[in-house]
Each structure stands twice: as structure tokens, then as C-alpha cells.
Design a protein around this motif. Structure first.
Motif, PDB file in Angstrom:
ATOM      1  N   PHE A  32       0.828  -1.198   0.000  1.00 19.70           N
ATOM      2  CA  PHE A  32       0.000   0.000   0.000  1.00 19.70           C
ATOM      3  C   PHE A  32       0.868   1.255   0.000  1.00 19.70           C
ATOM      4  CE2 PHE A  32      -3.590  -2.618   1.812  1.00 19.70           C
ATOM      5  CZ  PHE A  32      -4.367  -2.505   0.667  1.00 19.70           C
ATOM      6  N   MET A  33       1.937   1.216   0.784  1.00 19.18           N
ATOM      7  CA  MET A  33       2.832   2.378   0.831  1.00 19.18           C
ATOM      8  C   MET A  33       3.472   2.623  -0.539  1.00 19.18           C
ATOM      9  SD  MET A  33       3.064   3.900   3.818  1.00 19.18           S
ATOM     10  CE  MET A  33       4.698   4.591   3.850  1.00 19.18           C
ATOM     11  N   MET A  34       3.928   1.534  -1.145  1.00 18.52           N
ATOM     12  CA  MET A  34       4.563   1.683  -2.454  1.00 18.52           C
ATOM     13  C   MET A  34       3.566   2.198  -3.488  1.00 18.52           C
ATOM     14  SD  MET A  34       6.887  -1.753  -2.520  1.00 18.52           S
ATOM     15  CE  MET A  34       7.345  -1.537  -4.221  1.00 18.52           C
ATOM     16  N   ARG A  35       2.353   1.686  -3.394  1.00 23.74           N
ATOM     17  CA  ARG A  35       1.356   2.049  -4.395  1.00 23.74           C
ATOM     18  C   ARG A  35       0.896   3.486  -4.211  1.00 23.74           C
ATOM     19  NH1 ARG A  35      -4.153   2.024  -5.192  1.00 23.74           N
ATOM     20  NH2 ARG A  35      -4.859   1.252  -7.221  1.00 23.74           N
ATOM     21  N   GLU A  36       0.787   3.900  -2.994  1.00 22.06           N
ATOM     22  CA  GLU A  36       0.154   5.190  -2.754  1.00 22.06           C
ATOM     23  C   GLU A  36       1.134   6.281  -2.338  1.00 22.06           C
ATOM     24  OE1 GLU A  36      -2.898   4.335   0.058  1.00 22.06           O
ATOM     25  OE2 GLU A  36      -4.318   3.901  -1.547  1.00 22.06           O
ATOM     26  N   VAL A  37       2.337   5.931  -1.973  1.00 26.39           N
ATOM     27  CA  VAL A  37       3.278   6.950  -1.502  1.00 26.39           C
ATOM     28  C   VAL A  37       4.565   6.917  -2.328  1.00 26.39           C
ATOM     29  CG1 VAL A  37       4.591   7.802   0.451  1.00 26.39           C
ATOM     30  CG2 VAL A  37       2.318   6.853   0.815  1.00 26.39           C
TER      31      VAL A  37
END
Lengths: 249, 620
Positions: B323-328
Motif C-alpha cells: 500500500f505504501m509503495m502504491r500510494e506513496v
């Protein structure tokens, strides 16, 4: 020397005279020069008697002895045989102390008869130090422990024909009943039911039986003739079921 | 960020739930332990009762066997004879003691504490205890003895002077089956007996008579509480004490105990005898207490689901990272890449389609700032055109705007000056951000539009700090700051001329701001360069035109010098007529005079990069 012998003989005579009076035998509150009454309270056959009352139970209910059927109820330890209807000596009406001994765990007999107005002296010959009390008449007996060979006297028992219980605070099974009668012509049966009264004035007497707290009413009337020459004898067959004035009420 | 936030929320919820469970779990365990303890102590109490009953049966059996032995030894005859006398004879006592000693010796295992031989009157004929030689006292008062003399066998509990006894009695008969008396056997209730019970029931046992503790398997001082609690036993139905009696919780030292009491039967029971069974209670399990109880075995792979816990942990972590990679990380990387492309001139603005959420907002903000700067640049060009005359159309608007010098008589070009890197802020409002980073677009080769050399100040790379700065002596002096940042929202102010015109004293004979006019006519394709700098002293023209008459002469001189230098540099001169040259000079002269309020303008011809160049300087 002669004076010394005289003094000794006098003392011995005095002892012989006083000792019987001091040693109050349970079977004899009798007039001097009276007659003797001997009798026996016979139990009915075992089969017809009620079973001995259940006196208590611990972990296992009591069981009959396998070798012989148990004895039935034996009420004689709670009975007093009393003579009535005869000529009463005035001396035998006077209140006199009656002494009963505690042997072991209880009195030999649970009834402690006494002349009305008299006191009961209780001597401890057992190993414990009982602390006596009464539910019926709380102040009738001192409550302090009676040491071995100690004696405690009750108050004068003034109420006629009333059973006053005497108990031990430290023992469950210790119980006896003091009952006051009009005169000294009474006796408590031995363990085999035999009774002996001495010094009974000559005359016609009726034998009555007191059971615990009342007269037994369903006995056949037993009359005896007492004389100083010959012991009067009686035989009372106790019924299988006793009836008393108390139970009748 | 939405999914990441949801994920962090879920993970936090899971962690909170896990912590709550960890803190709450000991309580149900405590309750379960308490219930189990209650069951255990009640069971122990009931088992104690059963064991006492079994023990009573065994004792009755032993007593019956003793009565049988007395009959076979003809000791019963001695009892019969003793019953006949008013007192028990010494002879009967001696016989009885002798035979009793033999019987006691024959008993295997735990021997009775006492054995009494009683006659028909209930008097003691003999006692087995050699330390108690007394005899003749009546025991008839005991209900047990009366029952035995009446022909019953039974047991009882007696509170005697020296303690509590378990007793049993049986009638003694002669060989002819006549009543002879009774035999009583007693066994004390002592620590040994309590200990044996305790071993069998797995709990501690105390025996009491009234308020006195008569036997305990352990010297734990809980008696006061137990005795106080036993008062409630009187209200219970007989035989139900263990099942429904209240469980007491008492403390001795630092230990807590669960206690249940039950009344004892028999004569001692009537005197208030009872027994208590108690077990040690587990300590309250707090979270930390539970942790302290953890043993090494509890953490073994066979006891603890390490694989499941580890897998769950890794799964949670991986999902969070995704999620972090995808969104941040991904959007930030794209934005950074876009920003680098923008900085390198590969892009003119951010592609807003590539960026979403906050990063898209940043991109849009930057784009707005870029747009504003372009508008400002156009406005500056317009000002310059008004000052210096219209630029050739072929150069394009952007080329002309970009070619403007940062400072010069042509107008305020401060928007194109490179601000210090520290002033650069992505978050600033576009309208107030002095980016100054947009590199001037290269002029289209071959066009007549003036080619503007880059500002002599630091290069774009230098401003970003990505390129090594030139040595101070090699660098062109930075432009005079024409705008001071006054915060993100500070309006862009045009500096006054007095601010940008240096003090004439500093350069004697000159007005301080020089302007070079390079070039040739647009028609011949040569660029005209305006830049700030010092002219070569050897090409300085000392003549200054001050009016129209003299100006023509002056312009002629300048023209000749310029033509000469162009020839010298090998440049073509055919397309450069004097009329046009003079017109250009005239226009610049007027513009400079109008701008700076100077009296005249000095033109200098000099060589620049192998080409002829012209510089105009106001003279006050």
C-alpha cells in the motif's frame, strides 16, 4: 487407761452410728426399725419390647450384633420405685441431702430422687471435670467445673414430682433427672432391675413406678405389706409399652 | 493514501484488539481457575467424608473381630463375673489387661489408640493403654457404649480430654451367647491421620471441635477464619455441607486458600466438631503475572503457532508495504522523476494526468507557478519591446523574452534572475514563487531574432547545486537583485531605476550601467546581443552624442568604427546601412535617456567572441 478405752469405745460407737447416715445409700432412706422391701422390675420379652432408642449416629448407622438379637428398650435406668399409701414417719418427711456419684461418664442411674425440700449432692468420681447445668432450672446447680472427687450441692428441690435435668456442658451423653418425692420411701433399680428399700414403716404400701418425668400409669396395682420381721417382696412386670401421665396428656 | 490509511487503521484496530485480549484474557482464566478450585475443594470435602466413612467401617469391623477374640479367649467370662460385683475386681482387671495386650500385639498396621473392655454395667474392666491402669469407672453414659451393651455395633466420634477420637464398639458375648459386656476401640484424630487423608484427597485437612483445632496436616494458621466461617454450617441441611456449604477464601501469610467445611457426626459433632478441607488458590493472573508464568516450553514450536504468527506478521507487513509503495513511494517517485525532467528541460510542465491525490495537487500548483512565470516573462518582453523596440518576429516571443538580460535598460527582468536555491519551495503558491529555474529556450538557429546569451550568473545546474560552481574569478558577477523575496505571497515589485543604476562615481565617465548592442541587422541574420559587462577599453569611443546634429556625426563615427571592426572580424557588412544603424542607435539612445534621465548615451564598439559588438551606456 480405763478412761482411754472408754473414749475409744465411745468414738467407735459414734462412728458406727454416724457413718451410715453420712454414707447415703441410694436405696435406703428409711425409718429406723422399719421393714425391708425387696422387689424387681421385670422387662418383657425382647421380642415384644421396642428397640433401644437410637441414641446417635456417626458415619455408619448402627448395626445389630450378628450373634444375638439386640436387647430392646430397658427403661429401668430411668425409673424410680416409690412406696405410697403407708404410714409415713415424720422424720422421713424432713428434707435430707441425697448424694449421687458420677462414675466415669455419667451417673449409674439417670434418676436422682430426693425428699422435697432437700438438696442433691453430686460427687465426681470420674476422670473428667464436668460443668453441670440445667435447662429446666438453670440456677439449680453450680456451673463451675467439679474436679475429681469434688462435690457440688444443688439448691433445695422444692417442687414435688417435677423432673429437673442435670447436664454437663462438655458432654453430650451426660444427663440425669432430679425428682423430689414426699418422703424417703423410694429406690432406684440396679442394672438388673432389682430394688431394695429398708426401714420402711410397717403397714400396707402401694408400689408405684416413676419413669423419667411422670408416673407410669399402665402398671398393675402392686400392694405390699411391710413388717419389721420379714422383707416384703414384689415383682412388677413392665409392659412392652409404658404409659405415663405425661404421655397420656 | 486512502488504502494505506485504511490499512493502518485496520492494523491499529487489530493491535488494540490484541492488546485488549491480552489484558482481558487472564480474567476468564482466573474465573475458570476459581470455579475449578471450588469444584476441587468441594470434591475433596466429599472424598474426605467418604474416606472417613470407610475408615469407620474398617474400625467397626476391627472392633467386631476384637469382640469375637474376647469371646474365644474366654475373656468374656471375666466380664460376666466382673458385672456381678459392686465394683470391678483387681483380678478381673489384671486378666483383662493381660489378654488385651496379646490382642493388641496381634494387630497389624496402625494399632488402636485404646481398647476398653466393659462389663455389663458399662464399667471399665481393663484398658489396653499401659500408661492408664485405671479401671472400674463407668462408660455407660456414652451412647455408643449403651448401644453396644444393647447388642449393637456402631461407630462414633468422641471429644475426650486429650483430643478427638474415632471410636467403635461392639457387644461381647460368651460362648453360650449370653451378654458379657462390650469392647470399645478408639483411634485418635491426629496430624498423622490428617496427613494420610490429605495425601488421598490432594488437599489439606483440619479437624476442629468448637473453636479448637485438634488436628491438621499442615500448620497453616487459618483456624480463626475457618472457625468463624463454620458458624454458617448450622443453617445447612445435614449431609449437604460439602455440596452447598459456602467456600471461604482465607489468607495465611502470602497465600490464599479456598476452604470448605463440613460438620462431623456423632457426639463430637454435637459438640461442634467439624473438618475443613482447603486448597491453595492460584494467584490472580494479571497480564504481567501471566507473562511471568510463561515457561520455555510454552514457546516451543509444538506449543506455540510460531509459523502462523510469523506468517501473519509478514503478511501484514507486506500488505502495508504494498500500500505504501502504491500510494506513496510510487507517486513520489513519479513526481520526482517529472521534476527532474522539468529541471532538465525535458518537460515544460508537470503532466498532471500522471499524478494523483496530493502529488497531483503539487504538480498542478507547480504548473500554475510556471504558467504565471511565463505570463510574467511575456509581460517583461513586452516592456522590453517598448523600451528597445520590437524584436524581430522571427525570433519568437519566447526567444525574445528569454534573451532579455537580467538587468538592463530594456526593463525589469528580475523574474528571470536565478534566486538562491533555498528560496525554492514546491509548496509555495505559484503566484508568489520566484522559480527562476526555467532555462531560457535556445534560440532557433538562423533566425534574425537576437540571440541572448545566458545570464552571466550561475547556471541552472549551479543554482540547483548539482553542478560545481565556477571559481569566483571566472564567474560573471551576479546580477543585481531586483527583487527581494518577501515571503511566499510577497508581490513581485518592479525596482526603481535608482535602485538599479549604479553610482556614476564608481566608473568615472560612465553612468554605471552599460548596455552592449551587438549585432547586425536582422536582415543579415546576425544576432544582436545585449549583455551586461565591461567594454574593452581599447575600443572605447570617447565621443558622446548629445543632440540630433551632433548625434548624426557621432552615429557616423560609431558606424564607421563598427563597420571597421566587423571587417576586421571578417563579418559581412553589406546589409548594414548607416541609416538603419543610426535609427537603431537613435532609438536606443532615446530609450535610455527616457529611462535613466541621462543627458546622453555613449556607444562603444568592441569585439566579442570574434564578432563586432556595440554597447550603450547612459551618461549623466
Amino acid at each position: 487407761m480405763i478412761r482411754r478405752l472408754f473414749t475409744s469405745a465411745l468414738a467407735l460407737a459414734l462412728i458406727l452410728i454416724v457413718a451410715p447416715t453420712a454414707t447415703l445409700a441410694p436405696v435406703a432412706f428409711a425409718a429406723e426399725n422399719g421393714g425391708t422391701v425387696e422387689g424387681v422390675l421385670e422387662l418383657p420379652p425382647v421380642q415384644s419390647r421396642k428397640a433401644a432408642p437410637k441414641r446417635g449416629e456417626a458415619f455408619v448407622p448402627r448395626a445389630k450384633n450378628p450373634l444375638r438379637p439386640p436387647n430392646g428398650l430397658d427403661p429401668r435406668f430411668e425409673m424410680v420405685v416409690v412406696l405410697e399409701g403407708g404410714p409415713v414417719d415424720d422424720n422421713d418427711k424432713k428434707p435430707q441431702p441425697a448424694r449421687y456419684n458420677i462414675i466415669g461418664e455419667n451417673f449409674p442411674n439417670q434418676m436422682l430422687p430426693v425428699i422435697v425440700g432437700g438438696k442433691v449432692e453430686i460427687k465426681n468420681l470420674g476422670t473428667r471435670s464436668p460443668r453441670l447445668y440445667s435447662k429446666t432450672l438453670p440456677d439449680v446447680v453450680p456451673n463451675d467445673p467439679i474436679n475429681r472427687k469434688g462435690v457440688r450441692a444443688t439448691q433445695a428441690i422444692t417442687e414435688l414430682h417435677k423432673a429437673i435435668d442435670i447436664r454437663d456442658q462438655d458432654s453430650v451423653h451426660f444427663i440425669a433427672y432430679i425428682v423430689a418425692f414426699e418422703n424417703a420411701y423410694f429406690a432406684i433399680p440396679d442394672f438388673d432391675g432389682s430394688v431394695k428399700l429398708e426401714g420402711i414403716p410397717s403397714g400396707e404400701w402401694t408400689v408405684k413406678v416413676w419413669y423419667r418425668d411422670a408416673w407410669v400409669t399402665n402398671l398393675p396395682e402392686t400392694k405390699i405389706s411391710v413388717s419389721s420381721r420379714k422383707a416384703a417382696k414384689f415383682r412388677i412386670a413392665l409392659p412392652a409399652k409404658l404409659t405415663t401421665e405425661a404421655s397420656a396428656h | 493514501m486512502f488504502l494505506s490509511k485504511i490499512w493502518f487503521f485496520l492494523v491499529t484496530v487489530v493491535a488494540a484488539v490484541a492488546i485488549t485480549i491480552a489484558l482481558v484474557m487472564p480474567r476468564p482464566a482466573e474465573r475458570a481457575a476459581a470455579i475449578q478450585e471450588s469444584k476441587s475443594v468441594r470434591t475433596a470435602c466429599l472424598v474426605t467424608q467418604i474416606l472417613l466413612t470407610d475408615n469407620a467401617r474398617a474400625r467397626i469391623q476391627l472392633t467386631s473381630e476384637f469382640a469375637q477374640a474376647v469371646r474365644e479367649l474366654k475373656l468374656s467370662n471375666t466380664l460376666v463375673e466382673a458385672s456381678k460385683g459392686d465394683i470391678v475386681s483387681g483380678e478381673a482387671n489384671a486378666t483383662g489387661r493381660k489378654e488385651l495386650a496379646k490382642l493388641v500385639a496381634s494387630v497389624s498396621g496402625t494399632k488402636p489408640s485404646f481398647i476398653w473392655l466393659l462389663d455389663l454395667r458399662g464399667r471399665v474392666v481393663a484398658r489396653s493403654n499401659p500408661e492408664d491402669p485405671t479401671y472400674g469407672d463407668s462408660m455407660r453414659g456414652y451412647e455408643l457404649v449403651q448401644d453396644a451393651l444393647d447388642g449393637y455395633v456402631r461407630d462414633d466420634l468422641w471429644m475426650m480430654a486429650d483430643g478427638l477420637y474415632r471410636v467403635a464398639a461392639a457387644p461381647v458375648l460368651t460362648r453360650e451367647l449370653d451378654w458379657a459386656g462390650a469392647v470399645v476401640i478408639g483411634q485418635t484424630v491426629d496430624q498423622e491421620f490428617a496427613g494420610s487423608l490429605s495425601e488421598n484427597i490432594g488437599a489439606n485437612v483440619n479437624f476442629y471441635v468448637g473453636s479448637d483445632n485438634v488436628a491438621s496436616n499442615k500448620p497453616i494458621q487459618i483456624h480463626k477464619d475457618v472457625v468463624a466461617g463454620s458458624q454458617e454450617l448450622a443453617s445447612l441441611e445435614a449431609g449437604q455441607d460439602c455440596a452447598v456449604g459456602k467456600i471461604l477464601h482465607v489468607t495465611a501469610g502470602q497465600e490464599d486458600y479456598a476452604v470448605v467445611s463440613a460438620r462431623l457426626p456423632g457426639e463430637a459433632g454435637q459438640q461442634g466438631a467439624f473438618y475443613s478441607v482447603y486448597i491453595q488458590q492460584a494467584r490472580p493472573l494479571t497480564f504481567m503475572g501471566t507473562l511471568k508464568q510463561v515457561k520455555k516450553d510454552d514457546l516451543g514450536f509444538d506449543r506455540f503457532p510460531w509459523l502462523m504468527v510469523g506468517g501473519l506478521f509478514i503478511a501484514l507487513m507486506v500488505i502495508g508495504f504494498l500500500f505504501m509503495m502504491r500510494e506513496v513511494d510510487g507517486p513520489l517517485k513519479r513526481l520526482g522523476k517529472d521534476a527532474v525532467a522539468l529541471a532538465q528541460g525535458d518537460k515544460e510542465r508537470f503532466n498532471e494526468e500522471l499524478h494523483r491525490s496530493k502529488y497531483g495537487s503539487i504538480a498542478r500548483s507547480v504548473n500554475i507557478a510556471i504558467d504565471k512565470m511565463q505570463r510574467d516573462a511575456k509581460a517583461a518582453k513586452k516592456d522590453l519591446d517598448q523600451l528597445l523596440g520590437p524584436m524581430p518576429e522571427a525570433g519568437g516571443t519566447d526567444a525574445a523574452a528569454s534573451a532579455l538580460p537580467p538587468i538592463g535598460p530594456g526593463g525589469d527582468l528580475s523574474a528571470f534572475s536565478a534566486p538562491p536555491p533555498s528560496e525554492f519551495k514546491f509548496g509555495s503558491a505559484p503566484s508568489s514563487t520566484d522559480l527562476g529555474l526555467t532555462p531560457p529556450p535556445a534560440a532557433t538557429p538562423g533566425l534574425a531574432a537576437p540571440i541572448i546569451t545566458p545570464a552571466p550568473a550561475d547556471t541552472f545546474a549551479e543554482l540547483r547545486g548539482n553542478a560545481p560552481r565556477k571559481p569566483a574569478e571566472e564567474r560573471t558577477p551576479p546580477p543585481i537583485p531586483t527583487k527581494r523575496l518577501q515571503g511566499d505571497n510577497a508581490p513581485l515589485k518592479r525596482p526603481t531605476d535608482s535602485q538599479i543604476v549604479p553610482d556614476p562615481v564608481s566608473v568615472p565617465g560612465l553612468s554605471g550601467i552599460d548596455a552592449d548592442i551587438l549585432g547586425e541587422d536582422d536582415d543579415v541574420g546576425e544576432a544582436t546581443r545585449l549583455f551586461e559587462g565591461r567594454a574593452d577599453s581599447e575600443h572605447e569611443l570617447q565621443t558622446i552624442a548629445t543632440d540630433g546634429a551632433n548625434g548624426a556625426t557621432y552615429f557616423q563615427e560609431v558606424y564607421e568604427q563598427f563597420i571597421a571592426l566587423k571587417k576586421k572580424c571578417g563579418e559581412p557588412i553589406e546589409s548594414l546601412s548607416f541609416e538603419r544603424f543610426a535609427k537603431k542607435l537613435q532609438k536606443n539612445q532615446e530609450a535610455l535617456i527616457a529611462k535613466h534621465g541621462c543627458q546622453s548615451v555613449k556607444f562603444q564598439v568592441y569585439e566579442k567572441d570574434g564578432k563586432a559588438a556595440l554597447k550603450a551606456s547612459p551618461v549623466k
